[in-house]
Design a protein around this motif. Structure first.
Motif, PDB file in Angstrom:
ATOM      1  N   LYS A  10       0.811  -1.219   0.000  1.00 29.44           N
ATOM      2  CA  LYS A  10       0.000   0.000   0.000  1.00 29.44           C
ATOM      3  C   LYS A  10       0.848   1.275   0.000  1.00 29.44           C
ATOM      4  N   PRO A  36       0.297   2.914  -3.771  1.00 31.41           N
ATOM      5  CA  PRO A  36      -0.834   3.818  -4.005  1.00 31.41           C
ATOM      6  C   PRO A  36      -0.818   5.039  -3.100  1.00 31.41           C
ATOM      7  N   ILE A  47      -1.089   8.541  -4.975  1.00 30.14           N
ATOM      8  CA  ILE A  47      -2.240   9.411  -4.722  1.00 30.14           C
ATOM      9  C   ILE A  47      -1.792  10.768  -4.186  1.00 30.14           C
ATOM     10  N   PHE A 106      -2.442   0.537   4.394  1.00 30.55           N
ATOM     11  CA  PHE A 106      -2.586   1.801   3.673  1.00 30.55           C
ATOM     12  C   PHE A 106      -2.316   2.972   4.613  1.00 30.55           C
ATOM     13  N   GLN A 140      -9.026   5.588  -0.377  1.00 33.39           N
ATOM     14  CA  GLN A 140      -8.520   4.358  -0.990  1.00 33.39           C
ATOM     15  C   GLN A 140      -9.626   3.492  -1.590  1.00 33.39           C
ATOM     16  N   ASN A 191      -5.899   4.821  -6.984  1.00 35.80           N
ATOM     17  CA  ASN A 191      -5.459   3.611  -6.288  1.00 35.80           C
ATOM     18  C   ASN A 191      -5.084   2.541  -7.310  1.00 35.80           C
ATOM     19  N   SER A 239      -9.672  -3.131  -0.996  1.00 35.76           N
ATOM     20  CA  SER A 239     -10.191  -1.938  -1.664  1.00 35.76           C
ATOM     21  C   SER A 239     -10.438  -2.180  -3.143  1.00 35.76           C
ATOM     22  N   GLY A 268      -8.013  -2.033  -5.419  1.00 43.53           N
ATOM     23  CA  GLY A 268      -7.033  -1.308  -6.212  1.00 43.53           C
ATOM     24  C   GLY A 268      -5.967  -2.177  -6.832  1.00 43.53           C
ATOM     25  N   ASN A 315     -13.835   0.858  -5.969  1.00 40.01           N
ATOM     26  CA  ASN A 315     -12.673   0.413  -6.736  1.00 40.01           C
ATOM     27  C   ASN A 315     -12.690  -1.076  -7.059  1.00 40.01           C
TER      28      ASN A 315
END
Length: 348
Positions: free
Chosen positions: A37, A40, A44, A68, A141, A147, A174, A176, A225
């Motif tokens: 994580k 991302p 982001i 995350f 997220q 993501n 999530s 992603g 997502n």
């Protein structure tokens, strides 16, 4: 991505955000992340900076009970953004300490019968904090398409390292990583199968909400997502099965990873055995050091009532999510929408 030589990494983020691609057998590869994580989180934040949404001192607010949040704490700590993480009881004392030492403020919420489960309770608290902090930035997220986009660089790395793959296996939380990486790899081979790995009690793929011992994948909400039509197959695994596979991953391949990696490894190893002529890649999201007092602790496992005895080496096949028994189970999702799957026949 070209090999790096001749200069140091600019930060620990740059040094650790990409996985190592490791060959486990003739047709079986793993993308082993230190902290998946982180990628991302960095992407982001960088995109928000480029869009002018983040300027020095902008508060960053997010909900996370695990990696995350840690990824954001690393990125925000290095870039100087004040960070608040809304988590739950899954944020153990060691993780909370790490987050706070990086400068994050951690707020723990309880479920208290919330209709959206613990993730719904966390999201409601996050929304309240967002209203109280105008001008803040929420990475989101579960709904931010950046993501998934962040994993395009991992797709390039895989293609440069092992070429096109026939099957991608990854845990789904999530949405992603599995969705974003599948999209990148299907640019080279559209027929590539995507197997999403979930756990019983998670509502993502149509099971009723229930207490989940296995964390780091699954959800009590259905994240935006998660693009359902990307998945060819879905597997549900129990905590004990995932923990046992985590031990096997370390014992057989010296990969000391967390339980979501064990769940991914179990499903991918099964597929690789069935298709020896085809190439499979398993996503292994994070290392196992956070789990030394739990997943890798025999006394803790005993107290959880887990005997860790060997079980069948293949999943039970079902035709509807509500038919899944309390063991490793698979369903042919067949790139259908959620509504199409849930309306496909009557659960027994």
């Amino acid at each position: 991505m070209a090999p790096r030589t001749g200069r140091p990494f600019s930060s620990v983020v740059e040094a650790t955000e990409l996985p190592r691609i490791i060959r486990l057998s003739d047709n079986f590869y793993a993308a082993a992340f230190t902290l998946m994580k982180l990628l991302p989180a960095r992407y982001i934040i960088a995109r928000a900076e480029a869009a002018g949404l983040l300027t020095p001192g902008t508060p960053v607010l997010e909900t996370s009970s695990g990696t995350f949040g840690l990824g954001l704490a690393l990125v925000c700590g290095l870039r100087g953004y004040p960070l608040t993480i809304v988590g739950d009881a899954a944020v153990d004392a060691e993780l909370k300490t790490r987050l706070e030492m990086l400068g994050a403020r951690v707020e723990i919420v309880a479920e208290n019968g919330h209709p959206g489960g613990i993730q719904g309770a966390r999201l409601d608290r996050l929304e309240q904090l967002r209203r109280e902090n105008p001008g803040c930035f929420v990475p989101n997220q579960y709904g931010n398409p950046d993501n998934g986009r962040s994993y395009e660089i991992v797709g390039d790395l895989v293609l440069d390292t092992v070429g096109a793959v026939d099957c991608l296996v990854g845990p789904v939380g999530s949405g992603g990583s599995s969705g974003g990486l599948a999209r990148a790899l299907r640019a080279e081979r559209e027929s590539m199968r995507l197997i999403g790995v979930d756990t019983h009690g998670s509502t993502i793929f149509g099971q009723p909400a229930a207490r989940r011992v296995l964390r780091g994948l699954g959800s009590s909400i259905q994240p935006d997502n998660v693009h359902y039509t990307a998945y060819d197959e879905v597997h549900w695994v129990t905590a004990e099965e995932a923990f046992r596979a985590t031990h096997a991953l370390y014992r057989r391949h010296a990969l000391f990873m967390g339980p979501t990696s064990g769940a991914s490894f179990m499903a991918a190893a099964w597929w690789a055995r069935l298709h020896p002529e085809r190439k499979v890649l398993a996503v292994l999201p994070d290392e196992g050091y956070r789990y030394q007092q739990t997943v890798f602790n025999a006394e803790w496992l005993r107290k959880q009532g887990m005997d860790m005895a060997e079980r069948p080496q293949e999943p039970v096949l079902v035709s509807h999510p509500l038919d899944a028994p309390g063991q490793w189970t698979r369903l042919a999702w067949a790139r259908r929408t959620y509504a199409e799957v849930m309306g496909a026949g009557t659960a027994q």
